[in-house]
Scaffold this motif. Structure first.
Motif, PDB file in Angstrom:
ATOM      1  N   GLN A  76       0.853  -1.182   0.000  1.00 37.22           N
ATOM      2  CA  GLN A  76       0.000   0.000   0.000  1.00 37.22           C
ATOM      3  C   GLN A  76       0.897   1.243   0.000  1.00 37.22           C
ATOM      4  OE1 GLN A  76      -0.763  -2.756   2.510  1.00 37.22           O
ATOM      5  NE2 GLN A  76      -1.506  -3.428   0.529  1.00 37.22           N
ATOM      6  N   GLY A  77       1.092   1.830  -1.170  1.00 34.89           N
ATOM      7  CA  GLY A  77       2.049   2.920  -1.314  1.00 34.89           C
ATOM      8  C   GLY A  77       1.444   4.283  -1.546  1.00 34.89           C
ATOM      9  N   LYS A  78       0.135   4.350  -1.708  1.00 38.36           N
ATOM     10  CA  LYS A  78      -0.542   5.645  -1.858  1.00 38.36           C
ATOM     11  C   LYS A  78      -0.423   6.418  -0.551  1.00 38.36           C
ATOM     12  CE  LYS A  78      -5.233   7.479  -2.549  1.00 38.36           C
ATOM     13  NZ  LYS A  78      -6.655   7.116  -2.803  1.00 38.36           N
ATOM     14  N   SER A  79      -0.435   7.737  -0.629  1.00 34.66           N
ATOM     15  CA  SER A  79      -0.299   8.536   0.594  1.00 34.66           C
ATOM     16  C   SER A  79      -1.637   8.631   1.312  1.00 34.66           C
ATOM     17  CB  SER A  79       0.214   9.943   0.267  1.00 34.66           C
ATOM     18  OG  SER A  79       0.500  10.641   1.465  1.00 34.66           O
ATOM     19  N   TYR A  80      -1.945   7.584   2.059  1.00 37.52           N
ATOM     20  CA  TYR A  80      -3.164   7.510   2.886  1.00 37.52           C
ATOM     21  C   TYR A  80      -2.821   6.651   4.092  1.00 37.52           C
ATOM     22  CZ  TYR A  80      -4.274   2.662   1.543  1.00 37.52           C
ATOM     23  OH  TYR A  80      -4.248   1.312   1.379  1.00 37.52           O
ATOM     24  N   GLU A  81      -3.801   6.305   4.923  1.00 34.17           N
ATOM     25  CA  GLU A  81      -3.498   5.590   6.169  1.00 34.17           C
ATOM     26  C   GLU A  81      -2.812   4.245   5.923  1.00 34.17           C
ATOM     27  OE1 GLU A  81      -3.137   5.185  10.257  1.00 34.17           O
ATOM     28  OE2 GLU A  81      -3.703   6.947   9.073  1.00 34.17           O
ATOM     29  N   GLY A  82      -3.092   3.630   4.782  1.00 35.86           N
ATOM     30  CA  GLY A  82      -2.451   2.354   4.462  1.00 35.86           C
ATOM     31  C   GLY A  82      -0.934   2.467   4.376  1.00 35.86           C
TER      32      GLY A  82
ATOM     33  N   SER B  60      14.926   2.877  -2.372  1.00 35.60           N
ATOM     34  CA  SER B  60      15.921   2.363  -3.327  1.00 35.60           C
ATOM     35  C   SER B  60      15.373   1.224  -4.188  1.00 35.60           C
ATOM     36  CB  SER B  60      17.175   1.887  -2.577  1.00 35.60           C
ATOM     37  OG  SER B  60      16.933   0.650  -1.906  1.00 35.60           O
ATOM     38  N   LEU B  61      14.289   0.603  -3.741  1.00 27.63           N
ATOM     39  CA  LEU B  61      13.708  -0.521  -4.493  1.00 27.63           C
ATOM     40  C   LEU B  61      12.721  -0.067  -5.559  1.00 27.63           C
ATOM     41  CD1 LEU B  61      12.945  -3.068  -1.596  1.00 27.63           C
ATOM     42  CD2 LEU B  61      15.038  -2.840  -2.962  1.00 27.63           C
ATOM     43  N   VAL B  62      12.220   1.179  -5.420  1.00 24.25           N
ATOM     44  CA  VAL B  62      11.209   1.677  -6.353  1.00 24.25           C
ATOM     45  C   VAL B  62      11.825   1.840  -7.745  1.00 24.25           C
ATOM     46  CG1 VAL B  62       9.633   3.575  -6.904  1.00 24.25           C
ATOM     47  CG2 VAL B  62       9.910   2.823  -4.532  1.00 24.25           C
ATOM     48  N   GLY B  63      11.183   1.221  -8.708  1.00 16.50           N
ATOM     49  CA  GLY B  63      11.688   1.260 -10.077  1.00 16.50           C
ATOM     50  C   GLY B  63      12.430   0.004 -10.466  1.00 16.50           C
ATOM     51  N   THR B  64      12.747  -0.837  -9.466  1.00 15.00           N
ATOM     52  CA  THR B  64      13.415  -2.120  -9.762  1.00 15.00           C
ATOM     53  C   THR B  64      12.560  -3.266  -9.202  1.00 15.00           C
ATOM     54  OG1 THR B  64      14.766  -1.867  -7.745  1.00 15.00           O
ATOM     55  CG2 THR B  64      15.736  -1.138  -9.829  1.00 15.00           C
ATOM     56  N   VAL B  65      12.733  -3.560  -7.940  1.00 15.92           N
ATOM     57  CA  VAL B  65      11.933  -4.612  -7.294  1.00 15.92           C
ATOM     58  C   VAL B  65      10.487  -4.160  -7.107  1.00 15.92           C
ATOM     59  CG1 VAL B  65      11.625  -5.886  -5.119  1.00 15.92           C
ATOM     60  CG2 VAL B  65      13.904  -5.684  -6.148  1.00 15.92           C
ATOM     61  N   VAL B  66      10.309  -2.886  -6.778  1.00 12.39           N
ATOM     62  CA  VAL B  66       8.975  -2.323  -6.540  1.00 12.39           C
ATOM     63  C   VAL B  66       8.571  -1.463  -7.741  1.00 12.39           C
ATOM     64  CG1 VAL B  66       7.652  -0.731  -5.075  1.00 12.39           C
ATOM     65  CG2 VAL B  66       9.303  -2.306  -4.032  1.00 12.39           C
TER      66      VAL B  66
ATOM     67  N   ALA C 154       7.010  11.170  -0.131  1.00 15.53           N
ATOM     68  CA  ALA C 154       7.934  12.041  -0.861  1.00 15.53           C
ATOM     69  C   ALA C 154       9.243  11.318  -1.151  1.00 15.53           C
ATOM     70  CB  ALA C 154       8.195  13.316  -0.055  1.00 15.53           C
ATOM     71  N   THR C 155       9.728  10.575  -0.169  1.00 16.45           N
ATOM     72  CA  THR C 155      10.987   9.843  -0.340  1.00 16.45           C
ATOM     73  C   THR C 155      10.835   8.735  -1.364  1.00 16.45           C
ATOM     74  OG1 THR C 155      11.432  10.277   2.007  1.00 16.45           O
ATOM     75  CG2 THR C 155      12.870   8.700   0.895  1.00 16.45           C
ATOM     76  N   LEU C 156       9.753   7.971  -1.274  1.00 17.47           N
ATOM     77  CA  LEU C 156       9.509   6.902  -2.243  1.00 17.47           C
ATOM     78  C   LEU C 156       9.374   7.447  -3.659  1.00 17.47           C
ATOM     79  CD1 LEU C 156       6.842   4.735  -0.332  1.00 17.47           C
ATOM     80  CD2 LEU C 156       9.283   4.263  -0.556  1.00 17.47           C
ATOM     81  N   SER C 157       8.829   8.663  -3.767  1.00 11.18           N
ATOM     82  CA  SER C 157       8.609   9.282  -5.082  1.00 11.18           C
ATOM     83  C   SER C 157       9.867   9.916  -5.658  1.00 11.18           C
ATOM     84  CB  SER C 157       7.519  10.354  -4.973  1.00 11.18           C
ATOM     85  OG  SER C 157       6.319   9.811  -4.472  1.00 11.18           O
ATOM     86  N   GLY C 158      10.958   9.947  -4.872  1.00  6.44           N
ATOM     87  CA  GLY C 158      12.197  10.548  -5.340  1.00  6.44           C
ATOM     88  C   GLY C 158      12.305  12.025  -5.053  1.00  6.44           C
TER      89      GLY C 158
END
Length: 421
Positions: free
Chosen positions: A185-191, A231-237, A393-397
């Motif tokens: 759950q990566g959307k910016s909400y409670e999840g 660091s995983l976003v764009g590769t594993v994630v 913000a961090t996950l989004s780069g």
């Protein structure tokens, strides 16, 4: 004789609801997975038993939106809702708007439930809501793909990333370039708050605010945890995860497009349904540790049922709550939809464990789940928002974890007024 019959008829009228006496109640039901269907079935069963009717109000899948909607209704003193769903982190936020259920629920019934959850629902001596089902984050994985490529279920997040890369590279060579490694759950909400609290705790980075009310977000372990997943976003994630709620992640995994998934137990029944692409190919284990010195942890989730004090049918609404949170109803929901009971005795039920084997093997995960910082009381939603926005913000780069968490930490300290929430 006519007088006797008339007297009997009057007495029966007091006991048995007639069409004119039947009341209509409105209950909010969740919209994730099988939630709405199971909630509707339970409410209809109560209606048939009592002679009343129940109307379903569908809640948004985004829990942040659901809280805002509920707060608007309560602030307006709306009589449109008789039974509300309450997330486990909401009692302190909503307590003033809800009926105290303690006078209606016997101690024997309360003792059936996990004591920690009952206590969570108590605000200044008031029982704001009854436990309905509990939750903790778990890891789903593709047994077939791990076995095929010589990988074992991971015990650390680092192992998960490495295993995912091995599987993805091998599958890509075989022509399967649609597969991704990990969804959550990566959307910016409670999840995302739930997911990221697990990351922090698993790395030893705390839980945003400690049990004494001190803001602890800005620390090296928390920074390490968030930077690792970024660091995983764009590769594993896949980048698409940044828009995923629970159902987005489940959709990707259940269609056969992901090796690993972080989600709640409800996804088990659906992943093994007759139309699932991964039926019989799924394993469930505790979430990985944040390295050899980390810990396996799942965020405490779950939902409760409460009665707004503005309801015109308070006693009937309480009766509906008692029915839906009963042993029989919790068992039905667990067997059919993999919703974890809050009644401890059900974890020894053979039929329930046959339907959900991991309920037994992960029992410790469920009873030791890490709570979100509800010590922040009515300000919890603001705390959660600041935290998840920094993580997103961090996950989004958009910046590094060190800077984003430091900014959020400063805002939370200002909000806390020296730890006095």
């Amino acid at each position: 004789m006519k007088k006797v019959l008339a007297g009997l008829a009057a007495a029966m009228a007091l006991i048995t609801p007639t069409l004119s006496q039947a009341e209509k109640l409105v209950i909010a039901c969740g919209s994730v997975g099988m939630e709405k269907d199971l909630c509707t079935q339970g409410a209809q069963a109560w209606a048939k038993k009592t002679g009343h009717t129940v109307e379903i109000m569908s809640a948004p899948t985004d829990t942040s939106q659901e809280l805002a909607q509920l707060q608007q209704l309560m602030a307006a003193g709306s009589t449109d809702l008789d039974v509300a769903r309450i997330d486990i982190v909401w009692p302190g936020i909503l307590a003033n708007h809800f009926l105290d259920l303690k006078p209606y629920i016997s101690e024997d019934v309360l003792k059936q439930h996990f004591p920690s959850i009952v206590q969570n629902n108590m605000v200044k001596g008031k029982l704001v809501a009854m436990p309905w089902f509990t939750d903790a984050g778990v890891l789903y994985y593709r047994k077939d793909l791990l076995e095929k490529h010589g990988q074992k279920p991971p015990t650390t997040w680092q192992e998960l990333a490495q295993s995912a890369k091995v599987v993805l590279e091998a599958e890509k060579k075989a022509g399967n370039d649609k597969l991704v490694g990990l969804v959550f759950q990566g959307k910016s909400y409670e999840g995302l708050t739930c997911t990221a609290v697990e990351w922090l705790d698993s790395f030893g980075g705390g839980t945003i605010v400690d049990p004494q009310g001190k803001v602890t977000l800005n620390n090296p372990k928390a920074v390490e945890a968030v930077d690792f997943f970024a660091s995983l976003v764009g590769t594993v994630v896949p980048r698409g995860v940044l828009s995923y709620e629970e159902e987005g992640a489940r959709g990707a995994f259940q269609s056969g497009s992901a090796v690993f998934m972080r989600n709640w137990p409800y996804a088990w029944a659906l992943a093994n349904s007759k139309d699932s692409m991964v039926k019989g190919k799924v394993g469930v284990i505790a979430l990985p540790k944040g390295g050899p010195d980390g810990k396996s942890t799942g965020t405490l989730g779950g939902w409760q049922l409460g009665v707004p004090k503005y309801s015109k049918n308070k006693e009937l609404a309480v009766d509906l709550v008692k029915y839906l949170t009963s042993v029989e109803e919790q068992k039905r929901r667990a067997v059919v939809g993999s919703f974890n009971p809050t009644i401890t005795s059900l974890y020894q039920d053979k039929e329930l464990l046959a339907a959900n084997p991991f309920f037994g093997s992960l029992y410790d995960t469920f009873i030791n789940a890490v709570p979100r910082p509800t010590i922040t009381g009515a300000k919890y939603n603001q705390v959660s928002t600041e935290f998840r926005n920094a993580v997103y913000a961090t996950l989004s780069g958009n910046g590094k974890a060190a800077d984003n968490l430091a900014k959020a930490d400063a805002k939370l300290k200002a909000l806390s007024k020296g730890g006095k929430w």
